[in-house]
Motif scaffolding. Structure first.
Motif, short mmCIF file in Angstrom:
data_model
loop_
_atom_site.label_atom_id
_atom_site.label_comp_id
_atom_site.label_asym_id
_atom_site.label_seq_id
_atom_site.Cartn_x
_atom_site.Cartn_y
_atom_site.Cartn_z
N PHE A 38 57.89 7.66 114.04
CA PHE A 38 58.91 8.18 113.12
C PHE A 38 60.23 8.26 113.88
O PHE A 38 60.36 9.05 114.80
CB PHE A 38 58.48 9.57 112.64
CG PHE A 38 59.29 10.18 111.52
CD1 PHE A 38 60.45 9.58 111.02
CD2 PHE A 38 58.88 11.37 110.93
CE1 PHE A 38 61.18 10.15 109.99
CE2 PHE A 38 59.61 11.96 109.89
CZ PHE A 38 60.77 11.35 109.44
N TRP A 39 61.19 7.41 113.51
CA TRP A 39 62.54 7.52 114.05
C TRP A 39 63.27 8.47 113.10
O TRP A 39 63.66 8.07 112.00
CB TRP A 39 63.24 6.18 114.09
CG TRP A 39 62.82 5.29 115.22
CD1 TRP A 39 63.48 5.10 116.41
CD2 TRP A 39 61.68 4.43 115.28
NE1 TRP A 39 62.80 4.20 117.20
CE2 TRP A 39 61.71 3.77 116.53
CE3 TRP A 39 60.61 4.16 114.40
CZ2 TRP A 39 60.71 2.86 116.92
CZ3 TRP A 39 59.64 3.27 114.79
CH2 TRP A 39 59.69 2.63 116.03
N ARG A 40 63.43 9.71 113.52
CA ARG A 40 63.93 10.73 112.61
C ARG A 40 65.37 11.06 112.94
O ARG A 40 65.72 11.37 114.08
CB ARG A 40 63.06 11.98 112.74
CG ARG A 40 63.33 13.00 111.66
CD ARG A 40 62.23 14.03 111.66
NE ARG A 40 62.16 14.75 110.41
CZ ARG A 40 62.84 15.87 110.18
NH1 ARG A 40 63.63 16.35 111.10
NH2 ARG A 40 62.73 16.48 109.02
N THR A 41 66.21 10.99 111.92
CA THR A 41 67.62 11.33 112.15
C THR A 41 67.78 12.85 112.13
O THR A 41 67.07 13.55 111.42
CB THR A 41 68.52 10.72 111.06
OG1 THR A 41 68.11 11.20 109.79
CG2 THR A 41 68.42 9.19 111.07
N ARG A 42 68.70 13.33 112.96
CA ARG A 42 68.92 14.79 113.00
C ARG A 42 69.56 15.27 111.71
O ARG A 42 69.38 16.40 111.29
CB ARG A 42 69.85 15.14 114.16
CG ARG A 42 69.15 15.14 115.48
CD ARG A 42 70.03 15.66 116.57
NE ARG A 42 70.02 17.12 116.63
CZ ARG A 42 70.55 17.80 117.65
NH1 ARG A 42 71.10 17.17 118.66
NH2 ARG A 42 70.51 19.13 117.65
N GLN A 43 70.36 14.34 111.12
CA GLN A 43 71.09 14.72 109.92
C GLN A 43 70.68 13.75 108.82
O GLN A 43 70.32 12.60 109.09
CB GLN A 43 72.59 14.58 110.22
CG GLN A 43 73.50 15.23 109.20
CD GLN A 43 74.98 14.99 109.54
OE1 GLN A 43 75.29 14.51 110.63
NE2 GLN A 43 75.85 15.32 108.62
#
Lengths: 387, 387
Positions: free
Chosen positions: A267-272
């Motif tokens: 999972f490449w999860r964006t902070r925003q």
């Protein structure tokens, strides 16, 4: 409650697999009580393997008449799944159908309507739903961790089949016998998981090649583009002609992307939130910070036996089904829509025109000039399940 | 031969980048002799940065009239590339155009015809051709190691752009100013590499969304399906709306598959030709043995400066061009075909109907109601090149 007496209709490749683990008492609360097959050879095999305690029937009717079972597992060629499920339910038997649910959605919708009127438990063999990696993917999407979906992309080309595979079964890879190719035989799992994880699309535009890599009349190469109700898009690519092929599912959302490949979930999860960043960031070039997260996935899943256990538990204890039979229409709708789109060279809206699909299929059955080169032969399915 | 005197037309983001390495004498045999920009601010910047020795011109005509350069690099908005290249060649100057070659193929074909009649050296800034990983991929395919191509698949969604990016340039992301979106601005490299490695397709069916993730009128989301002359198929997916996005090119052939991702090139090579295995294997289930091979890739490539050096060497020493200008029409043909397919909701055969494309584009220019919210602002391009 006594042990549930299970009958298996069709003991070819998959039916024999089910029979083996039932006969070995690997499904608590159930036992293999009967088998049924139109092939005398297969019944001989069953006698030699399971002995006289497991009853043998040459036709489903004979099995149904004998009152020898409480529930049936159906592992026949695809066309027979809906009529056999309906007959079983009518006889008061629980039913677990192999995938696909059927060959055309009209038939399957009728089966679902009959099942909805029945109090029997109707399941479908979507064994890949038992795999923790698939369950985790679904959970990440459903819990909202990924945000609104923007894109799905499944390259599932690990279904290589040789010509000898197609030559092994008289019913295989013909419009009359099987009603389709890679979409009907190999891909029902992937199509089911795709919609189970990301939901059903509303439009399908597919490009299919028929007999491209094999001497068969059905599709062995498919590229499909889909659109979802929220505007997201998707791609599904499959074939039995590539080796070694790829199995890579990517789902992109407003919080990054999740990729399943090589048995790993990342999972490449964006902070925003990406849409919020897009709107509020003032720096010209620049992207939201994203973290590469290795998602833990526990264990390997019980595959077919897991689905059978769950179905038996649903019958005996009311456990919720992991793969309710009525959900089989979703993946079939997708494969029907892909074929219909290719046949009509146009975009297909979902739900599809059932009658048009059936008419187009019938046209291909009627004009089929395909001569199978060999008679049926039961293949060993061991090691062939795609995880 | 004296140092080649280079003039740069358009010193916005990219032109300034070229000017900087030329001014720093990083291109042997060439020097920055002049710059040209319609913006007085940019010319002030040039004076402050490069001093009086680098001549400044407010219009291309003034530059051409001054006889101050031997060759020009063109880094203006896209529409002006072909007329400026043609004018330069007519004036006896060598030309290196930024990508894309132009906005519509009719214009670019005319430019190519003029270039074919000229003895000047015409190059195009396909800087990604300088990367060893791309050269190696091409070499593996061309040498026959992969066998006949069966499938290509490029997910290239690492082009995220914020709304502020689009708001920064008055010409950006409008039909009149730029003539397209992600296909014209971000993707020319990928479209070029795709055809450079795997060849041009013969049919294109694309699905584009316009202003899906941004307040713009051009496309910011594309899924395209293509067919090649040998029957192979391909998929190309791009957007400026996903983050962090993916950059994964897979090409499948009769000897396995090659995947480029995360700066690595991996070749899953089958021991036997897949089609031959399919035909001759007699075991039913079974696949050709394949080996996962990590392909060595040397170094990082010189990007834009590498293309400029090569163009200068072609002028001074007759070195073959890495990116001949005439090849720019290929990627533009692909992006034009994708837009035309989406606009007409139909499959487009290549070569495309140039006049139809131009008429459809003109229709969008004429009916554009898009009001840019800000005036031009020069963005720093440092770190924005997608490898």
């Amino acid at each position: 409650m006594e042990q549930l007496r299970i009958g298996i209709i069709g003991i070819g490749g998959m039916g024999t697999h089910h029979a083996n683990y039932l006969f070995a008492n690997e499904v608590p609360g159930a036992k293999l009580a009967a088998v049924c097959d139109v092939s005398p050879d297969r019944l001989e095999y069953a006698k030699a393997t399971f002995g006289e305690d497991v009853k043998r029937f040459a036709t489903p009717d004979a099995l149904f008449e004998a009152n020898a079972v409480d529930a049936v597992m159906i592992a026949t060629p695809h066309y027979d799944h809906p009529p056999l499920v309906m007959e079983a339910l009518k006889r008061g038997l629980h039913a677990l159908s192999e995938k696909p649910a059927g060959v055309y959605t009209r038939q399957v919708r009728e089966m679902n309507e009959a099942a909805a009127r029945s109090d029997r438990v109707f399941g479908i063999m979507f064994n890949q739903r038992t795999l923790p990696i698939h369950q985790k993917f679904k959970e990440l999407v459903e819990s909202g961790e990924l945000g609104a979906i923007q894109r799905t992309n499944w390259i599932i080309t690990t279904w290589f089949r040789s010509q000898s595979y197609y030559d092994s079964g008289g019913w295989r890879a013909t419009w009359r016998g099987e009603g389709g190719g890679v979409l009907l035989n190999q891909c029902p799992h992937n199509l089911d998981l795709w919609q189970w994880i990301a939901g059903m699309p509303v439009k399908v535009r597919a490009f299919c090649s028929f007999g491209k890599y094999h001497d068969i009349e059905v599709e062995d190469d498919v590229t499909a583009y889909v659109e979802y109700a929220n505007g997201a898009t998707g791609v599904f690519v499959t074939t039995t002609g590539d080796a070694p092929g790829s199995n890579r599912l990517e789902v992109t959302g407003e919080r990054g992307k999740i990729v399943m490949e090589d048995g790993k979930l990342t999972f490449w999860r964006t902070r925003q939130n990406v849409a919020e960043f897009c709107r509020t960031y003032k720096g010209g070039f620049g992207s939201p910070e994203s973290w590469k997260c290795d998602i833990p996935v526990a264990g390997g899943g019980e595959q077919h036996k897991g689905i059978t256990k769950n179905w038996v538990d649903a019958i005996r204890k009311g456990t919720p089904l992991m793969a309710p039979g009525a959900e089989g229409i979703n993946s079939l709708t997708l494969s029907n829509a892909m074929l219909l789109s290719a046949w009509t060279d146009s975009t297909v809206d979902l739900p599809i025109d059932e009658d048009l699909f059936h008419a187009e299929l019938q046209k291909r059955i009627d004009t089929s000039r395909f001569q199978k080169k060999s008679e049926g032969k039961t293949l060993q399915t061991k090691g062939t399940f795609n995880a």
